[in-house]
Design a protein around this motif. Structure first.
Motif, short mmCIF file in Angstrom:
data_model
loop_
_atom_site.label_atom_id
_atom_site.label_comp_id
_atom_site.label_asym_id
_atom_site.label_seq_id
_atom_site.Cartn_x
_atom_site.Cartn_y
_atom_site.Cartn_z
N GLU A 99 29.66 43.07 33.04
CA GLU A 99 30.68 42.02 33.14
C GLU A 99 31.97 42.53 33.79
O GLU A 99 32.81 41.73 34.23
CB GLU A 99 31.00 41.44 31.75
CG GLU A 99 31.69 42.40 30.79
CD GLU A 99 30.74 43.35 30.05
OE1 GLU A 99 31.22 44.04 29.14
OE2 GLU A 99 29.55 43.37 30.41
N ASN A 100 32.14 43.84 33.87
CA ASN A 100 33.35 44.41 34.44
C ASN A 100 33.22 44.77 35.92
O ASN A 100 34.14 45.37 36.49
CB ASN A 100 33.77 45.66 33.66
CG ASN A 100 34.25 45.34 32.26
OD1 ASN A 100 34.81 44.27 32.01
ND2 ASN A 100 34.03 46.26 31.33
N PRO A 111 33.45 42.88 38.66
CA PRO A 111 34.57 42.38 39.49
C PRO A 111 35.84 43.20 39.31
O PRO A 111 36.59 43.40 40.28
CB PRO A 111 34.76 40.94 39.00
CG PRO A 111 33.44 40.56 38.40
CD PRO A 111 32.93 41.82 37.78
N LEU A 112 36.08 43.68 38.10
CA LEU A 112 37.27 44.49 37.85
C LEU A 112 37.16 45.85 38.55
O LEU A 112 38.14 46.35 39.11
CB LEU A 112 37.47 44.70 36.35
CG LEU A 112 38.11 43.56 35.55
CD1 LEU A 112 37.25 42.29 35.59
CD2 LEU A 112 38.34 43.98 34.11
N LEU A 143 43.08 41.64 36.82
CA LEU A 143 41.84 40.90 36.99
C LEU A 143 41.15 40.55 35.66
O LEU A 143 40.28 39.67 35.64
CB LEU A 143 40.88 41.70 37.86
CG LEU A 143 41.31 41.90 39.32
CD1 LEU A 143 40.34 42.83 40.03
CD2 LEU A 143 41.41 40.58 40.03
N LEU A 197 41.03 36.93 34.72
CA LEU A 197 40.27 36.11 35.66
C LEU A 197 38.76 36.25 35.45
O LEU A 197 38.00 35.35 35.80
CB LEU A 197 40.62 36.50 37.09
CG LEU A 197 42.10 36.39 37.48
CD1 LEU A 197 42.31 36.85 38.92
CD2 LEU A 197 42.58 34.96 37.30
N PHE A 198 38.35 37.40 34.90
CA PHE A 198 36.92 37.65 34.67
C PHE A 198 36.73 38.12 33.23
O PHE A 198 36.37 39.28 32.99
CB PHE A 198 36.40 38.71 35.65
CG PHE A 198 36.57 38.32 37.09
CD1 PHE A 198 35.62 37.53 37.72
CD2 PHE A 198 37.68 38.77 37.81
CE1 PHE A 198 35.78 37.19 39.06
CE2 PHE A 198 37.84 38.43 39.15
CZ PHE A 198 36.89 37.63 39.77
N PRO A 199 36.97 37.24 32.27
CA PRO A 199 36.84 37.64 30.86
C PRO A 199 35.40 37.99 30.50
O PRO A 199 34.44 37.44 31.06
CB PRO A 199 37.30 36.41 30.09
CG PRO A 199 37.04 35.27 31.03
CD PRO A 199 37.28 35.82 32.41
N ALA A 200 35.26 38.97 29.60
CA ALA A 200 33.92 39.36 29.16
C ALA A 200 33.27 38.22 28.39
O ALA A 200 33.94 37.47 27.65
CB ALA A 200 34.01 40.61 28.28
#
Length: 264
Positions: free
Chosen positions: A204-205, A207-208, A257, A260-263
């Motif tokens: 899930e990370n 994008p970060l 970020l 914007l992209f929460p787990a």
């Protein structure tokens, strides 16, 4: 076995970690060991992340962050922070190239150096606190990744720029010579490997991680251009400053970020 020796040389040069006596030392190894700077970053970042995780079990997040940062500074002897302060003193004012190089050789810290340390360390602490508040596991991962990637940035500089000062009077003469393509490739490969492991552990990370790569690369390119224009190359102090600034940029990218992209 020679590659193992090179890693231990890099570890001995940048940290307080004792190395086995059988490692030995040859002056040219100091230049060759640059390829393993990111691996040293993994050791420092891992130690800092471990302290961050453990401290949160007993203390508030603010104290845990302070202890984690103190752990990395203690382990490295403030090596890179010293370079940051000297670079801020040398490049903070409108002075000639020769004057800037002279200022950076001065062991005393000036106004620009003090301000640079306060601002960079202060912002780093607030960013880490924000990451802990967002997701403690993300904070530990970001800390390790930032330490690894930020130590590849000086290797990039070592490959692309010449030494700006007097190589004969450099504190570490072997580091006053350029790093070859294979050395740079290994350093970047270690960053890629670390990124792959982080992505595997926490998909899930991704994008970060990609954002942190972009931020780290952008700051590295910017610092390379600035050092080339201002000094015509690098010094040991500017390599330390590069590590500190790129580390902060990577952590800022993770924090920016994360919402914007929460787990899931």
């Amino acid at each position: 076995m020679h590659q193992v020796r090179l890693f231990f040389i890099a570890l001995q040069f940048f940290t307080r970690v004792p190395v086995p006596r059988w490692v030995g030392f040859e002056p040219q190894w100091l230049q060759q060991c640059a390829r393993y700077f990111p691996l040293v970053g993994a050791v420092v970042g891992g130690f800092s992340a471990l302290v961050l995780w453990a401290a949160q079990l007993a203390f508030p997040a603010t104290v845990a962050v302070g202890l984690a940062m103190a752990a990395s500074v203690w382990l490295t002897g403030g090596f890179h922070e010293d370079g940051l302060a000297d670079t801020c003193d040398g490049l903070g004012g409108a002075v000639s190239r020769e004057k800037a190089l002279t200022i950076m050789k001065d062991s005393r810290i000036g106004s620009y150096g003090a301000l640079g340390l306060i601002l960079v360390l202060g912002i780093k602490a607030t960013v880490l606190l924000g990451l802990v508040d967002t997701d403690p596991s993300l904070a530990t991962m970001a800390l390790v990744w930032a330490h690894v990637a930020s130590r590849a940035a000086p290797v990039w500089i070592l490959h692309h720029l010449p030494y700006a000062g007097d190589a004969e009077h450099a504190k570490a003469k072997p580091l006053a010579t350029r790093v070859g393509g294979p050395g740079l490739a290994i350093a970047l490969g270690l960053v890629i490997a670390t990124t792959a492991v982080c992505a595997w552990l926490a998909p899930e990370n991704v994008p970060l991680l990609l954002g942190a790569i972009v931020a780290s690369a952008a700051l590295t390119f910017h610092l390379q251009s600035k050092l080339d224009r201002r000094l015509g190359g690098y010094t040991g102090d500017t390599l330390g400053a590069t590590q500190q600034i790129v580390e902060l940029a990577a952590l800022l990218a993770f924090l920016a970020l994360a919402p914007l992209f929460p787990a899931a």
